[in-house]
Motif scaffolding. Sequence first.
Motif, PDB file in Angstrom:
ATOM      1  N   VAL A  65       0.851  -1.174   0.000  1.00 59.11           N
ATOM      2  CA  VAL A  65       0.000   0.000   0.000  1.00 59.11           C
ATOM      3  C   VAL A  65       0.888   1.226   0.000  1.00 59.11           C
ATOM      4  CG1 VAL A  65      -1.735   1.280   1.290  1.00 59.11           C
ATOM      5  CG2 VAL A  65      -1.797  -1.213   1.279  1.00 59.11           C
ATOM      6  N   THR A  66       0.599   2.175  -0.882  1.00 58.85           N
ATOM      7  CA  THR A  66       1.353   3.422  -0.913  1.00 58.85           C
ATOM      8  C   THR A  66       0.566   4.476  -0.140  1.00 58.85           C
ATOM      9  OG1 THR A  66       2.261   2.852  -3.053  1.00 58.85           O
ATOM     10  CG2 THR A  66       2.407   5.157  -2.393  1.00 58.85           C
ATOM     11  N   VAL A  67       1.226   5.104   0.833  1.00 61.43           N
ATOM     12  CA  VAL A  67       0.595   6.113   1.677  1.00 61.43           C
ATOM     13  C   VAL A  67       1.290   7.446   1.441  1.00 61.43           C
ATOM     14  CG1 VAL A  67       0.102   6.768   4.056  1.00 61.43           C
ATOM     15  CG2 VAL A  67       0.106   4.362   3.420  1.00 61.43           C
ATOM     16  N   ASN A  68       0.522   8.468   1.160  1.00 59.55           N
ATOM     17  CA  ASN A  68       1.067   9.810   0.964  1.00 59.55           C
ATOM     18  C   ASN A  68       1.055  10.527   2.303  1.00 59.55           C
ATOM     19  OD1 ASN A  68       1.751  12.379   0.259  1.00 59.55           O
ATOM     20  ND2 ASN A  68       0.215  12.599  -1.332  1.00 59.55           N
ATOM     21  N   LEU A  69       2.209  10.639   2.950  1.00 54.82           N
ATOM     22  CA  LEU A  69       2.290  11.260   4.264  1.00 54.82           C
ATOM     23  C   LEU A  69       2.085  12.771   4.205  1.00 54.82           C
ATOM     24  CD1 LEU A  69       5.284   9.289   5.783  1.00 54.82           C
ATOM     25  CD2 LEU A  69       2.846   8.899   6.140  1.00 54.82           C
ATOM     26  N   ALA A  70       2.240  13.368   3.029  1.00 50.85           N
ATOM     27  CA  ALA A  70       2.080  14.816   2.893  1.00 50.85           C
ATOM     28  C   ALA A  70       0.641  15.216   2.582  1.00 50.85           C
ATOM     29  CB  ALA A  70       3.008  15.342   1.801  1.00 50.85           C
ATOM     30  N   GLU A  71      -0.255  14.240   2.398  1.00 55.54           N
ATOM     31  CA  GLU A  71      -1.634  14.547   2.046  1.00 55.54           C
ATOM     32  C   GLU A  71      -2.352  15.141   3.255  1.00 55.54           C
ATOM     33  OE1 GLU A  71      -4.990  12.300  -0.509  1.00 55.54           O
ATOM     34  OE2 GLU A  71      -4.146  11.154   1.144  1.00 55.54           O
ATOM     35  N   SER A  72      -2.996  16.271   3.040  1.00 57.37           N
ATOM     36  CA  SER A  72      -3.705  16.922   4.135  1.00 57.37           C
ATOM     37  C   SER A  72      -5.016  16.193   4.418  1.00 57.37           C
ATOM     38  CB  SER A  72      -3.986  18.378   3.779  1.00 57.37           C
ATOM     39  OG  SER A  72      -4.980  18.465   2.783  1.00 57.37           O
ATOM     40  N   PRO A  73      -5.569  16.359   5.613  1.00 53.58           N
ATOM     41  CA  PRO A  73      -6.844  15.706   5.929  1.00 53.58           C
ATOM     42  C   PRO A  73      -7.972  16.126   4.982  1.00 53.58           C
ATOM     43  CG  PRO A  73      -5.798  16.453   7.937  1.00 53.58           C
ATOM     44  CD  PRO A  73      -4.985  16.989   6.797  1.00 53.58           C
ATOM     45  N   ILE A  74      -8.013  17.403   4.575  1.00 55.51           N
ATOM     46  CA  ILE A  74      -9.099  17.798   3.678  1.00 55.51           C
ATOM     47  C   ILE A  74      -8.872  17.255   2.269  1.00 55.51           C
ATOM     48  CG2 ILE A  74      -9.829  19.780   5.021  1.00 55.51           C
ATOM     49  CD1 ILE A  74      -8.499  21.562   2.910  1.00 55.51           C
ATOM     50  N   ALA A  75      -7.614  17.094   1.859  1.00 56.29           N
ATOM     51  CA  ALA A  75      -7.336  16.470   0.562  1.00 56.29           C
ATOM     52  C   ALA A  75      -7.769  15.000   0.594  1.00 56.29           C
ATOM     53  CB  ALA A  75      -5.865  16.586   0.208  1.00 56.29           C
ATOM     54  N   TRP A  76      -7.557  14.337   1.717  1.00 51.20           N
ATOM     55  CA  TRP A  76      -7.972  12.954   1.877  1.00 51.20           C
ATOM     56  C   TRP A  76      -9.495  12.856   1.771  1.00 51.20           C
ATOM     57  CZ3 TRP A  76     -11.005   9.850   4.864  1.00 51.20           C
ATOM     58  CH2 TRP A  76     -10.735   8.485   4.845  1.00 51.20           C
ATOM     59  N   LEU A  77     -10.203  13.751   2.473  1.00 55.20           N
ATOM     60  CA  LEU A  77     -11.668  13.740   2.430  1.00 55.20           C
ATOM     61  C   LEU A  77     -12.183  14.052   1.025  1.00 55.20           C
ATOM     62  CD1 LEU A  77     -12.362  15.606   5.778  1.00 55.20           C
ATOM     63  CD2 LEU A  77     -12.939  13.228   5.287  1.00 55.20           C
ATOM     64  N   HIS A  78     -11.542  14.995   0.345  1.00 53.23           N
ATOM     65  CA  HIS A  78     -11.951  15.378  -1.008  1.00 53.23           C
ATOM     66  C   HIS A  78     -11.726  14.223  -1.984  1.00 53.23           C
ATOM     67  CE1 HIS A  78     -11.248  17.426  -4.964  1.00 53.23           C
ATOM     68  NE2 HIS A  78     -12.424  17.943  -4.634  1.00 53.23           N
ATOM     69  N   ALA A  79     -10.590  13.562  -1.875  1.00 53.03           N
ATOM     70  CA  ALA A  79     -10.261  12.466  -2.792  1.00 53.03           C
ATOM     71  C   ALA A  79     -11.234  11.296  -2.652  1.00 53.03           C
ATOM     72  CB  ALA A  79      -8.832  11.990  -2.542  1.00 53.03           C
ATOM     73  N   ARG A  80     -11.826  11.157  -1.492  1.00 52.76           N
ATOM     74  CA  ARG A  80     -12.752  10.049  -1.259  1.00 52.76           C
ATOM     75  C   ARG A  80     -14.218  10.463  -1.339  1.00 52.76           C
ATOM     76  NH1 ARG A  80      -8.015   9.701   0.304  1.00 52.76           N
ATOM     77  NH2 ARG A  80      -6.904   7.755   0.500  1.00 52.76           N
ATOM     78  N   GLY A  81     -14.472  11.686  -1.838  1.00 51.64           N
ATOM     79  CA  GLY A  81     -15.834  12.132  -2.085  1.00 51.64           C
ATOM     80  C   GLY A  81     -16.594  12.665  -0.883  1.00 51.64           C
ATOM     81  N   HIS A  82     -15.900  12.901   0.230  1.00 52.40           N
ATOM     82  CA  HIS A  82     -16.575  13.418   1.422  1.00 52.40           C
ATOM     83  C   HIS A  82     -16.697  14.940   1.412  1.00 52.40           C
ATOM     84  CE1 HIS A  82     -16.591   9.452   3.151  1.00 52.40           C
ATOM     85  NE2 HIS A  82     -15.299   9.348   2.964  1.00 52.40           N
ATOM     86  N   LEU A  83     -15.883  15.612   0.599  1.00 56.61           N
ATOM     87  CA  LEU A  83     -15.952  17.069   0.435  1.00 56.61           C
ATOM     88  C   LEU A  83     -16.064  17.376  -1.049  1.00 56.61           C
ATOM     89  CD1 LEU A  83     -13.150  18.482   2.793  1.00 56.61           C
ATOM     90  CD2 LEU A  83     -15.598  18.403   3.226  1.00 56.61           C
ATOM     91  N   ASP A  84     -16.968  18.263  -1.413  1.00 52.46           N
ATOM     92  CA  ASP A  84     -17.057  18.656  -2.827  1.00 52.46           C
ATOM     93  C   ASP A  84     -15.963  19.682  -3.136  1.00 52.46           C
ATOM     94  OD1 ASP A  84     -17.987  21.134  -1.875  1.00 52.46           O
ATOM     95  OD2 ASP A  84     -20.077  20.653  -2.273  1.00 52.46           O
ATOM     96  N   ASP A  85     -15.843  20.038  -4.408  1.00 50.76           N
ATOM     97  CA  ASP A  85     -14.786  20.943  -4.857  1.00 50.76           C
ATOM     98  C   ASP A  85     -14.854  22.296  -4.157  1.00 50.76           C
ATOM     99  OD1 ASP A  85     -13.852  18.992  -6.561  1.00 50.76           O
ATOM    100  OD2 ASP A  85     -14.853  19.811  -8.332  1.00 50.76           O
ATOM    101  N   ARG A  86     -16.060  22.802  -3.961  1.00 47.88           N
ATOM    102  CA  ARG A  86     -16.244  24.120  -3.337  1.00 47.88           C
ATOM    103  C   ARG A  86     -15.693  24.140  -1.914  1.00 47.88           C
ATOM    104  NH1 ARG A  86     -20.608  26.215  -0.253  1.00 47.88           N
ATOM    105  NH2 ARG A  86     -20.694  28.490  -0.375  1.00 47.88           N
TER     106      ARG A  86
ATOM    107  N   SER B 103     -18.512  12.771  14.351  1.00 47.79           N
ATOM    108  CA  SER B 103     -19.280  14.014  14.286  1.00 47.79           C
ATOM    109  C   SER B 103     -18.489  15.128  13.596  1.00 47.79           C
ATOM    110  CB  SER B 103     -19.664  14.473  15.695  1.00 47.79           C
ATOM    111  OG  SER B 103     -18.502  14.744  16.459  1.00 47.79           O
ATOM    112  N   GLY B 104     -17.190  14.980  13.527  1.00 47.00           N
ATOM    113  CA  GLY B 104     -16.327  16.029  12.996  1.00 47.00           C
ATOM    114  C   GLY B 104     -16.534  16.327  11.530  1.00 47.00           C
ATOM    115  N   LYS B 105     -16.855  15.303  10.735  1.00 49.76           N
ATOM    116  CA  LYS B 105     -17.009  15.506   9.297  1.00 49.76           C
ATOM    117  C   LYS B 105     -18.167  16.446   8.986  1.00 49.76           C
ATOM    118  CE  LYS B 105     -16.763  11.731   7.032  1.00 49.76           C
ATOM    119  NZ  LYS B 105     -17.177  10.471   6.398  1.00 49.76           N
ATOM    120  N   LEU B 106     -19.280  16.266   9.666  1.00 51.04           N
ATOM    121  CA  LEU B 106     -20.445  17.122   9.456  1.00 51.04           C
ATOM    122  C   LEU B 106     -20.159  18.560   9.889  1.00 51.04           C
ATOM    123  CD1 LEU B 106     -23.419  17.560   8.728  1.00 51.04           C
ATOM    124  CD2 LEU B 106     -23.973  16.878  11.068  1.00 51.04           C
TER     125      LEU B 106
END
Length: 157
Positions: A28-49, A138-141
């Motif tokens: 498994v390749t893990v990007n240690l520099a990926e921010s938490p919001i980039a992680w959420l965005h990449a997995r569809g939890h945050l929209d582009d806006r 609860s944090g995501k909401l």
Amino acid sequence: MQRQLVERELTEEGPLRGSGAKGRRRTVTVNLAESPIAWLHARGHLDDRLFDAGERLRADYERAQLAPSVTMRWDPVRIKGGADAGLNPTERQIAAKDRFHGAIAEAGRGLSEILWRVVCAGESLPDAEKGLQWPARSGKLVLRIALDRVAEFYRIG
């Protein structure tokens, strides 16, 4: 920004702990520099806006140099173009600080802490929830609500 990628071998039971581990192996390749919001965005939890609003807030936080520093900074701040074109470095820093504080104020009381922890400090959502003594998941909401208000501040459509 340079990204650091790490490969770890995993088995069905978890991380590989030596040559005697049993089970199927995969890498498994893990990007240690990926921010938490980039992680959420990449997995569809945050929209582009919402992602763009978080990135703008983080950029203003970095430009304002609000993060604690241990020693003198020797690296010059170089920013090309953008809203601060034509300003000297000190004026750019002050403008970024004003925008940052305006965005945090727009989010309102109770939401600024999750914004700072996740967007600026790069804390994971589970860690931020524990630090704020919130229920799990609860944090995501709450982060989405806060980022929506920040997007309104930055006029991101």
